[in-house]
Design an enzyme around this catalytic site. Structure first.
Site, PDB file in Angstrom:
ATOM      1  CE  LYS A 279       2.718  -6.756   1.060  1.00 35.67           C
ATOM      2  NZ  LYS A 279       4.082  -7.213   1.396  1.00 35.67           N
ATOM      3  CD  GLU A 351       5.392  -2.083  -2.459  1.00 38.30           C
ATOM      4  OE1 GLU A 351       5.393  -1.513  -1.356  1.00 38.30           O
ATOM      5  OE2 GLU A 351       5.601  -3.298  -2.593  1.00 38.30           O
ATOM      6  NE  ARG A 353      12.961  -3.343  -3.301  1.00 38.97           N
ATOM      7  CZ  ARG A 353      13.496  -4.460  -2.821  1.00 38.97           C
ATOM      8  NH1 ARG A 353      14.477  -5.065  -3.470  1.00 38.97           N
ATOM      9  NH2 ARG A 353      13.068  -4.965  -1.678  1.00 38.97           N
TER      10      ARG A 353
END
Length: 508
Positions: A279, A351, A353
Site C-alpha cells: 500500500k 487479502e 477475502r
C-alpha cells in the site's frame, strides 16, 4: 489488554434536588423558526426565561452542540448543559437515534465530570433505552498507552436519566441491556484502537479469551500448526509474510434452549501493509483497524451471551498480519482454501477475502440458519457509501432483516446488489477463482467472491448469508460526533444484536 470503561446507569423521576448532579443536560431542538427548548424538569418560570434567551446565548439546537451555563438551585446541578438534538419539527419529530446521539455527545463532551443527569424527553421505554445506550457509548476513553494522564479527562462515571419511566417495571431490563451494549461496543473500540505492536494474531486470541471470562462461552484457538494440518490455506497464506503467526479463533455460545443458530465470521487482519502488493505509506497507520470485523463478531457473541438470549451463536475470528517479506505470498500464487477450493492470488492486498473464505467454509460445515460476515473489506465501500454507512449484500432473507435491525439500532446500513455479470471477472486461468475481478463496483465484486464459499444447508440449498462491509464506518478519522469518538467506533455490534433479537421475536 482491553480495559473497559463502564458507566453506572440509573434513573430518577421527580425532585432533582433529591438527587444532585454535577451537570444537568436538557435538550434543545432546531425548530422551524429557531431553537426550541424541549420538555424538561425545570419550573415553568425558569424554562420560559431560558427559552427566551436561547438565540442570545448562541444556542441553535444543532446536533453535537453542548452549551454550558451556571447551574440552577432548583435543578440540583452545578452546571446546566443545553444539548442540541438536531431538527425537530412537525414533520420531523424527535427520534430514538437523535436522543441516542444527543445523550452520547453530551456525556462525551462532559468528560471529567463525575455525575451527569440527562433530562432529555422520553415518551417511551424505547426513548429511555436510546438515552442510556448513547450515554454508555459516550462515556469512553482509550488511554492505556499514555505514560501520564496529565491534561486528560476521565470519562463520566455516573449517569442518571431523568424520566417518568423511572418507576416502570421494565426499566431495569432496559438499563441492564444498555450497559451491556455499551460495554460490547466499547470493547470493540478498544480492540480496534490497539497499536499493532501490541495487537497481533496471538495476542488477539488471548484478548478473546480474556473478554470471554465469566460468560457461558467456549473459546477454541487454531495455531499455525493446526491451521496447516487442517488445511486453512487462506489464513495461512495471508500470514506467511509475518513473523507473527496467524490464528483462527472460534467463540461459541450454545444455550440449551436455543431456538435459532447463527454464525458470524469476522476479518481479523491485525495490520495490513498490502503484502507484496504494498500500500502507499500515506494513511497506512489506519490499517491497524483492519481487524474491526473480528472484534465486532467477538463482542456481538459475548453480548448475546451476556443477555442470555436463546440463540446458538458462533463467532469465527480469522486473524493474520499481512506483511511483505521473503516468505510472503506473491501475486500469481495459488492457495487452497479450507474445504478444497483453489484461489489464484492476483493482488496480495485483497487479502481479507482470503481469510474470510476459510472462516465462511468452516462456519458452513455446522449448518447454521444464517451466516453473516463482517469485514473492513474494500476501499470501494467508502467510494460508494462514504465514511459512515456500511454496505450489506447477500441473501434477501438476511439482508432485509439486517437493514431493519440497523434502522432500529440507529446504525447506517445500505443494501447493495450482487450483479451476476461480476462473477466472470473473477475467473482464473489456473485456479477455481481469482481473488480480484472487476474494479468498478469493487465492493460488490468482493462480496461475489465470498459468496462462492458459502456452503449448502442440510436441505441442499445455499445457507442464507450476508456480507457487511464496514471499511468506512468502523474507524473515525474525523472529529468526534454523537456517541462516536475518534478512531474505533464499534459499529454494527448493535445491529447484529438487534438482528438476533428480531429473529427470536419472530420464532417466539
Amino acid at each position: 489488554m482491553v480495559k473497559n470503561t463502564e458507566v453506572k446507569l440509573s434513573a430518577i423521576a421527580g425532585d432533582l434536588k433529591k438527587s444532585p448532579s454535577d451537570a444537568l443536560v436538557i435538550g434543545v431542538g432546531q425548530g422551524t423558526d429557531g431553537p426550541v427548548l424541549l420538555s424538561n424538569p425545570l419550573t415553568a418560570k425558569a424554562a420560559e426565561a431560558l427559552a427566551e434567551s436561547l438565540s442570545v446565548l448562541g444556542v441553535t439546537g444543532a446536533a453535537d452542540q453542548a452549551h454550558r451555563l451556571p447551574g440552577l438551585v432548583e435543578a440540583g446541578a452545578k452546571v446546566l448543559v443545553l444539548a442540541g438534538v438536531g431538527k425537530v419539527t412537525a414533520t420531523q419529530p424527535l427520534t430514538e437515534e437523535a436522543l441516542r446521539r444527543a445523550a452520547g455527545s453530551a456525556v462525551r463532551q462532559l468528560a471529567g465530570v463525575g455525575t451527569v443527569a440527562l433530562a432529555l424527553p422520553t415518551s417511551s421505554l424505547g426513548d429511555v433505552a436510546a438515552v442510556a445506550e448513547g450515554a454508555a457509548m459516550g462515556a469512553y476513553s482509550f488511554t492505556e498507552y499514555r505514560s501520564s494522564k496529565d491534561g486528560l479527562k476521565d470519562p463520566v462515571k455516573n449517569v442518571v436519566i431523568v424520566t417518568d419511566f423511572a418507576v416502570d417495571k421494565g426499566l431495569k431490563t432496559v438499563l441492564d441491556r444498555a450497559a451491556l451494549i455499551g460495554k460490547a461496543v466499547n470493547a470493540t473500540r478498544s480492540l480496534v484502537n490497539q497499536p499493532p505492536s501490541h495487537l497481533y494474531p496471538e495476542s488477539f486470541a488471548e484478548a478473546a479469551k480474556e473478554l470471554s471470562k465469566g460468560l457461558p462461552v467456549k473459546v477454541t484457538v487454531w495455531d499455525e500448526k493446526r491451521l496447516e494440518k487442517e488445511g486453512f490455506g487462506g489464513i495461512l497464506g495471508v500470514g506467511k509474510g509475518s513473523t507473527r503467526q496467524p490464528r483462527l479463533v472460534k467463540v461459541e455460545y450454545s444455550p440449551t434452549r436455543a431456538t435459532a443458530k447463527i454464525a458470524l465470521v469476522g476479518k481479523g487482519i491485525t495490520f495490513d501493509t498490502g503484502g507484496i502488493s504494498l500500500k502507499p505509506h500515506l494513511g497506512m497507520g489506519d490499517m491497524k483497524s483492519d481487524m474491526a470485523g473480528a472484534a465486532v463478531v467477538l463482542n456481538t457473541v459475548l453480548a448475546l451471551a451476556g443477555l442470555g438470549l436463546p440463540v446458538k451463536a458462533t463467532a469465527w475470528l480469522c486473524i493474520a498480519e499481512n506483511m511483505p517479506s521473503g516468505a510472503a505470498q506473491r501475486p500469481a500464487d495459488v492457495m487452497t482454501i479450507f474445504g478444497g477450493k483453489t484461489v489464484e492470488v492476483l493482488n496480495t492486498d485483497a487479502e481479507g477475502r482470503l481469510v474470510m473464505a476459510d472462516g465462511i467454509v468452516a462456519a458452513s460445515q455446522e449448518y447454521p440458519d444464517a451466516i453473516i460476515d463482517v469485514a473492513t473489506l474494500t476501499g470501494a465501500q467508502l467510494i460508494a457509501l462514504g465514511d459512515r454507512t456500511a454496505g450489506v449484500m447477500g441473501s434477501d432473507s438476511v439482508t432485509g432483516p439486517l437493514k431493519a435491525a440497523a434502522d432500529r439500532a440507529g446504525e447506517l446500513v445500505w443494501p447493495m446488489p450482487l450483479p451476476e455479470e461480476l462473477r466472470p471477472s473473477l475467473d482464473s486461468q489456473v485456479a477455481d477463482i481469482a481473488n480480484i475481478g472487476e474494479r468498478h463496483g469493487g465492493m460488490m465484486t468482493a462480496a461475489v467472491f465470498l459468496r462462492e464459499f458459502v456452503g449448502k444447508g442440510k436441505d441442499g440449498e445455499q445457507i442464507p448469508w450476508a456480507h457487511i462491509d464496514i471499511a468506512g464506518p468502523s474507524f473515525n478519522n474525523g472529529s468526534p460526533y454523537g456517541y462516536n469518538h475518534k478512531q474505533g467506533t464499534g459499529c454494527t455490534v448493535r445491529t447484529l444484536v438487534a438482528y438476533v433479537e428480531d429473529i427470536l421475536a419472530k420464532t417466539a
